[in-house]
Design an enzyme around this catalytic site. Structure first.
Site, PDB file in Angstrom:
ATOM      1  N   ASN A   8      38.242  46.160  37.480  1.00  0.00           N
ATOM      2  CA  ASN A   8      37.093  45.284  37.665  1.00  0.00           C
ATOM      3  C   ASN A   8      36.492  45.563  39.037  1.00  0.00           C
ATOM      4  O   ASN A   8      37.209  45.848  40.001  1.00  0.00           O
ATOM      5  CB  ASN A   8      37.500  43.811  37.583  1.00  0.00           C
ATOM      6  CG  ASN A   8      36.379  42.868  37.966  1.00  0.00           C
ATOM      7  OD1 ASN A   8      36.340  42.324  39.067  1.00  0.00           O
ATOM      8  ND2 ASN A   8      35.425  42.686  37.057  1.00  0.00           N
TER       9      ASN A   8
ATOM     10  N   GLU B 208      35.356  48.874  34.509  1.00  0.00           N
ATOM     11  CA  GLU B 208      34.057  48.896  35.182  1.00  0.00           C
ATOM     12  C   GLU B 208      33.855  50.138  36.035  1.00  0.00           C
ATOM     13  O   GLU B 208      32.709  50.468  36.358  1.00  0.00           O
ATOM     14  CB  GLU B 208      33.868  47.602  35.977  1.00  0.00           C
ATOM     15  CG  GLU B 208      33.772  46.425  35.018  1.00  0.00           C
ATOM     16  CD  GLU B 208      33.369  45.133  35.658  1.00  0.00           C
ATOM     17  OE1 GLU B 208      32.737  44.322  34.957  1.00  0.00           O
ATOM     18  OE2 GLU B 208      33.686  44.907  36.843  1.00  0.00           O
TER      19      GLU B 208
ATOM     20  N   ASP C 107      24.239  30.462  48.919  1.00  0.00           N
ATOM     21  CA  ASP C 107      24.459  31.479  47.891  1.00  0.00           C
ATOM     22  C   ASP C 107      23.183  31.727  47.081  1.00  0.00           C
ATOM     23  O   ASP C 107      22.092  31.317  47.479  1.00  0.00           O
ATOM     24  CB  ASP C 107      25.626  31.070  46.992  1.00  0.00           C
ATOM     25  CG  ASP C 107      26.459  32.265  46.548  1.00  0.00           C
ATOM     26  OD1 ASP C 107      25.893  33.182  45.935  1.00  0.00           O
ATOM     27  OD2 ASP C 107      27.674  32.278  46.814  1.00  0.00           O
TER      28      ASP C 107
END
Length: 454
Positions: free
Chosen positions: A155, A218, A269
């Protein structure tokens, strides 16, 4: 491919997009203030800061590159495409490359530029930014890679990390793949090996934002997007147990420690708001390697750079998922108005009633971050928000064309339900109802200036 080949592409395809800043700028707020000011001016250059300090207050040996994903044109150049690619063309390119997967290749340390220098694992030697006025402190905002402790697939994903001290970070997780890896390791009483990639070709980072399943490797999907196998090298700390990108500018290695939590946040964020403080896992830094002339990279969270980075690759992923159930889907857009995550506009060539809602439900299964999906007819340009809202205004009946699905997994950062993993989803069917005979859209005649010749 590496960061240097990308900069060469920028200089070849769009040289006006690179702004080199040699004046001294403070990593505590001032660097990000400049990027935010450029955004207010509707300017979107890549910005390279070469005169900044590190966290120890000494001149940084590492320049800092920012604003790499601040426009769709920049994302196109990252794929070595012309910057004038339309939104739909770019979406289709991402969708096509996502379907191609390239198995990575492992190289020796002698052939890995990221292994040229092995420095002390001290984060204070790096130019880590404080981004927003109320942030807890300096944060790393780049990607982390890890290996599934059970299956061995990799990942790679973005996770904000507060620099607690020279040797420790506090990492915030959305409850997705890396979090799942950590939970399984922690249940065994084990630390999770991880590595942060602080600089690489932008296509590497765009590949991190493709919507993969937890069983997908990934590193393979990143290679597919880059158009060549990703070169990997054994990490300093974990050897072949954790392979890291060989052509990165810098890699920070560490362990996510089991059963340890520290306060992280507030931090501004992607929502454009500060997240509340909370306790998150601690990362112990074990090694840092880099190129001799390494550049660092950073993402200004909550701004165009961050939102488009998350939006553009996901558009291709959502398109693929929708096309599986509604083959006449035309385009998908995650607009800036939805922070590049929460709003989704989909256009379809509708053939029967119910297809719009089916398309929306497929989009929700592609990305749990989506909150509001608007589906429009093929005559609407989903990359023109005024057109989308015009369709909502003229083709929607609230009683029949709006659907709400309650208690569905969402984002912990959603300010409507802070700290929770669920919320409501909204579907707006803004397609023409086949039971209603809508008037034709108006069309002005083609204007021919006086004296124009055929």
């Amino acid at each position: 491919m590496d960061l240097r080949t990308y900069i060469d592409s920028v200089r070849r395809l769009a040289p006006e997009r690179l702004l080199e800043v040699t004046d001294k700028h403070d990593i505590d707020l001032e660097v990000c203030a400049m990027i935010a000011d450029l955004e207010k001016q509707k300017r979107e250059p890549l910005v390279l800061f070469s005169n900044i300090d590190n966290l120890s207050g000494e001149p940084s040996e590492f320049p800092l590159l920012m604003n790499v994903f601040a426009s769709r044109a920049a994302c196109a150049v990252a794929l070595d495409l012309p910057p004038e690619q339309s939104g739909r063309e770019l979406m289709l390119e991402f969708q096509a490359r996502e379907a191609r997967r390239e198995k990575p290749v492992v190289v020796d340390a002698a052939d890995a530029p990221v292994k040229q220098v092995r420095m002390d694992p001290n984060l204070h030697f790096l130019p880590v930014l404080t981004h927003h006025v109320a942030d807890l402190g300096p944060y790393l905002t780049m990607t982390w890679c890890a290996r599934d402790p059970d299956t061995g697939v990799y990942n790679s994903s973005f996770h904000r990390c507060y620099v607690r001290d020279p040797n420790h970070l506090v990492m915030f997780f959305e409850r997705r793949h890396l979090w799942d890896y950590f939970v399984r390791a922690e249940e065994r009483g084990e630390a999770l090996p991880v590595a942060c990639v602080v600089g690489h070709h932008p296509a590497y980072y765009l590949g991190n934002c493709i919507l993969n399943g937890i069983a997908d490797d990934e590193y393979e999907s990143i290679g597919g997007l880059m158009g060549e196998p990703l070169r990997l090298v054994p990490s300093e700390t974990f050897g072949e147990e954790l392979l890291v990108p060989a052509d990165a500018e810098m890699v920070i290695e560490g362990r996510v420690l089991p059963h340890q939590r520290e306060v992280e946040g507030p931090f501004g964020d992607f929502t454009g708001m500060y997240g509340d403080p909370g306790k998150s896992p601690v990362v112990e830094i074990t090694a840092i390697t880099h190129r001799r002339d390494a550049w660092c990279m950073d993402i200004l969270a909550g701004h165009r750079d961050h939102r488009l980075l998350g939006a553009v690759p996901k558009e291709g992923s959502i398109y693929r998922k929708v096309k599986a159930v509604v083959p006449t889907v035309q385009s998908v857009c995650l607009p800036l108005s939805g922070a590049g995550r929460f709003h989704c506009y989909i256009s379809i060539d509708k053939r029967c009633e119910g297809e719009a809602k089916l398309a929306a439900m497929a989009a929700f299964t592609a990305s749990e971050l989506l909150k509001h999906v608007v589906v429009v007819d093929a005559d609407i340009d989903v990359y023109d928000e005024e057109e989308v809202l015009w369709a909502v205004a003229t083709r929607v009946d609230a009683a029949t064309d709006i659907s709400i699905i309650d208690r569905v997994k969402g984002s912990r950062l959603d300010p409507v339900h802070p700290g929770k993993d669920w919320g409501s989803k909204l579907i707006v069917d803004a397609c023409r109802n086949e039971d209603i005979e809508f008037p034709d859209r108006i069309a002005a005649a083609e204007y021919r200036p006086k004296g124009a010749k055929d």
